[in-house]
Scaffold this active site. Structure first.
Site, mmCIF file in Angstrom:
data_model
loop_
_atom_site.group_PDB
_atom_site.id
_atom_site.type_symbol
_atom_site.label_atom_id
_atom_site.label_comp_id
_atom_site.label_asym_id
_atom_site.label_seq_id
_atom_site.Cartn_x
_atom_site.Cartn_y
_atom_site.Cartn_z
ATOM 1 N N TYR A 293 18.264 -5.921 4.833
ATOM 2 C CA TYR A 293 16.936 -5.558 4.286
ATOM 3 C C TYR A 293 15.905 -5.482 5.402
ATOM 4 O O TYR A 293 15.225 -4.466 5.577
ATOM 5 C CB TYR A 293 16.506 -6.584 3.228
ATOM 6 N N ASP B 236 6.828 -9.336 6.895
ATOM 7 C CA ASP B 236 6.945 -10.211 8.069
ATOM 8 C C ASP B 236 8.405 -10.460 8.446
ATOM 9 O O ASP B 236 8.696 -10.952 9.530
ATOM 10 C CB ASP B 236 6.211 -11.545 7.839
HETATM 11 P P1 NAD Z 1 10.236 -4.220 -6.066
HETATM 12 O O1 NAD Z 1 11.705 -4.235 -5.823
HETATM 13 O O2 NAD Z 1 9.671 -5.067 -7.155
HETATM 14 O O3 NAD Z 1 9.770 -2.712 -6.391
HETATM 15 C C1 NAD Z 1 10.249 -1.612 -5.695
HETATM 16 C C2 NAD Z 1 9.872 -0.353 -6.480
HETATM 17 O O4 NAD Z 1 10.306 0.789 -5.726
HETATM 18 C C3 NAD Z 1 10.526 -0.256 -7.853
HETATM 19 O O5 NAD Z 1 9.592 0.153 -8.824
HETATM 20 C C4 NAD Z 1 11.599 0.809 -7.663
HETATM 21 O O6 NAD Z 1 11.885 1.533 -8.857
HETATM 22 C C5 NAD Z 1 10.975 1.689 -6.602
HETATM 23 N N1 NAD Z 1 11.958 2.443 -5.812
HETATM 24 C C6 NAD Z 1 13.106 1.969 -5.244
HETATM 25 N N2 NAD Z 1 13.753 2.953 -4.616
HETATM 26 C C7 NAD Z 1 13.005 4.084 -4.766
HETATM 27 C C8 NAD Z 1 13.137 5.422 -4.320
HETATM 28 N N3 NAD Z 1 14.198 5.814 -3.600
HETATM 29 N N4 NAD Z 1 12.164 6.305 -4.646
HETATM 30 C C9 NAD Z 1 11.086 5.930 -5.385
HETATM 31 N N5 NAD Z 1 10.922 4.669 -5.845
HETATM 32 C C10 NAD Z 1 11.871 3.761 -5.536
HETATM 33 O O7 NAD Z 1 9.567 -4.519 -4.668
HETATM 34 P P2 NAD Z 1 8.230 -5.330 -4.304
HETATM 35 O O8 NAD Z 1 8.560 -6.769 -4.186
HETATM 36 O O9 NAD Z 1 7.142 -4.893 -5.188
HETATM 37 O O10 NAD Z 1 7.984 -4.790 -2.826
HETATM 38 C C11 NAD Z 1 7.230 -3.593 -2.618
HETATM 39 C C12 NAD Z 1 7.131 -3.325 -1.120
HETATM 40 O O11 NAD Z 1 6.498 -4.426 -0.483
HETATM 41 C C13 NAD Z 1 8.469 -3.151 -0.424
HETATM 42 O O12 NAD Z 1 8.357 -2.115 0.518
HETATM 43 C C14 NAD Z 1 8.718 -4.478 0.256
HETATM 44 O O13 NAD Z 1 9.498 -4.321 1.422
HETATM 45 C C15 NAD Z 1 7.297 -4.896 0.584
HETATM 46 N N6 NAD Z 1 7.057 -6.359 0.685
HETATM 47 C C16 NAD Z 1 7.450 -7.175 -0.337
HETATM 48 C C17 NAD Z 1 7.178 -8.538 -0.253
HETATM 49 C C18 NAD Z 1 7.568 -9.485 -1.381
HETATM 50 O O14 NAD Z 1 7.431 -10.700 -1.211
HETATM 51 N N7 NAD Z 1 8.008 -9.006 -2.542
HETATM 52 C C19 NAD Z 1 6.532 -9.061 0.871
HETATM 53 C C20 NAD Z 1 6.146 -8.190 1.909
HETATM 54 C C21 NAD Z 1 6.424 -6.832 1.781
#
Ligand code: NAD
Ligand code: TYD
Length: 342
Positions: A153, A126
């Site tokens: 970001y 969001d």
């Molecule tokens: P996180 O940072 O915990 O995990 C990200 C994962 O992606 C890690 O395991 C990392 O090793 C992997 N990664 C990073 N770069 C990479 C690459 N180049 N190739 C392959 N793997 C790679 O993130 P999260 O909080 O689990 O978020 C996951 C997704 O959800 C993201 O796209 C984020 O934008 C989205 N999101 C997160 C939230 C939140 O509150 N955390 C809310 C909405 C959307």
């Protein structure tokens, strides 16, 4: 079906992988992750020996690797979680956010275009909508709210979303996008608000609240997010965007005070510190499209979810203690050097 979940060793991705592996034993789930600081294979322990699960280490922005993977695996579905995900880090080092979040997404889309795919799902946020004013509680983000990213970001995530929609329109790739509010729950890396505050409160350390603590986030339990994504991937309409949120708005101060009360720790641990530059004031999701069209309903509200989450962090101390005793110490020192004293 063969499903590649990228970023499946991170917070939300690992919960998604566990969910899919357990719910669909007839599907093959491949977890593709680069294992950056945020990736942790310990998160997959409960499913690592299941016959319908496999881990592949790799980078979504590595074109040669991604094309070879598509060539050998011929996946039916991609669910792209892989991303650099922390706003504060994006303020310090935006370039890695462009590489992974934008170039990684376009690399995956190019592979979908070259090899064909039944569904490409982009896990977005969001935060692409920017923020809402604090004095207008009647306003919510809908799928037609204009993109108005504030941080490097969110700019990288908004850019990726635009590529996803462009590849749908120009090349006919069958895509969906979900935009979720802030997640919390098990396996969240302790750089994010809730696990950071739990781990520091347990150690009786200062709790750095940015600015006046009045910023509002709309909190959703990670399992509810994953269930929504599964519904969208299987039943959502191609080319559509779905917002995900459960109307659980809280100020940061409310969240921190809830954690302190649950842990029986004093509010004197709270320390108001220098604000995050560009800090978004309020996020709030209108999930009506998802609930009406796909019948999604969250299982948790914030009160039940935060209790479960705090219990998880208490029961799994070794998981996060290992993280905060390593490289994380340097991260914390650097990021908070002008903010906290301990
Ligand atoms: P996180 O940072 O915990 O995990 C990200 C994962 O992606 C890690 O395991 C990392 O090793 C992997 N990664 C990073 N770069 C990479 C690459 N180049 N190739 C392959 N793997 C790679 O993130 P999260 O909080 O689990 O978020 C996951 C997704 O959800 C993201 O796209 C984020 O934008 C989205 N999101 C997160 C939230 C939140 O509150 N955390 C809310 C909405 C959307
Ligand atoms: P965060 O968990 O980083 O998620 P996001 O920035 O993607 O919403 O932060 C949630 C809120 O908590 C945000 O308003 C910033 C605030 N915050 C603090 O006040 N102190 C902290 O140490 C952190 C990490 C976040």
């Amino acid at each position: 079906m063969k499903i590649i979940v990228t970023g499946g060793a991170g917070f939300i991705g690992s919960v998604m992988v566990q969910y899919l592996v357990n719910k669909y034993p007839e599907d093959m789930i491949i977890n593709l992750d680069k294992l950056t600081y945020a990736g942790n294979l310990e998160n997959l322990k409960p499913v690592e020996d299941k016959p319908n699960y496999r881990f592949v280490k790799g980078d979504i922005a590595d074109r040669k690797f991604i094309f070879e993977l598509f060539e050998t695996e011929k996946p039916d579905v991609i669910i792209n979680f892989a991303a650099e995900s922390h706003v504060d880090r994006s303020v310090e080092h935006p370039e890695e956010f462009v590489r992974t979040n934008v170039m990684g997404t376009t690399t995956l889309l190019d592979a979908c275009k070259a090899y064909g795919i039944k569904r490409y799902h982009q896990v977005s946020t969001d935060e692409v909508y920017g923020d809402l004013p604090l004095d207008r509680p009647d306003l919510f983000f809908t799928e037609t709210t204009p993109l108005h990213a504030s941080s490097p970001y969110s700019a990288s995530k908004a850019s990726a979303d635009m590529f996803v929609m462009a590849y749908h329109r120009t090349f006919g790739i069958p895509v969906t996008i979900s935009r979720c509010s802030n997640n919390y729950g098990q396996y969240q890396f302790p750089e994010k608000l809730i696990p950071l505050m739990i781990s520091r409160a347990l150690a009786d350390e200062q709790l750095p609240v940015y600015g006046d603590g009045a910023n509002v986030r709309d909190w959703l339990h990670v399992e509810d997010h994953c269930q929504a994504i599964d519904l969208i991937v299987r039943n959502g309409r191609e080319g559509e965007i779905y917002n995900i949120g459960g109307h659980n708005e809280r100020t940061n101060l409310q969240v921190v005070k809830t954690i302190l009360a649950a842990l029986d720790k004093p509010e004197s641990l709270i320390k108001y510190v220098k604000d995050r530059p560009g800090h978004d004031r309020r996020y709030a999701i209108d999930p009506e499209k998802l609930t009406k069209e796909l019948g999604w309903k969250p299982q948790y509200n914030f009160d039940t979810g935060i209790r479960q989450t705090i219990e998880w962090y208490l029961d799994n101390k070794s998981w996060w203690e290992r993280i905060i005793s390593g490289e994380y110490q340097n991260y914390f020192k650097e990021m908070y050097k002008d903010r906290v004293t301990d």
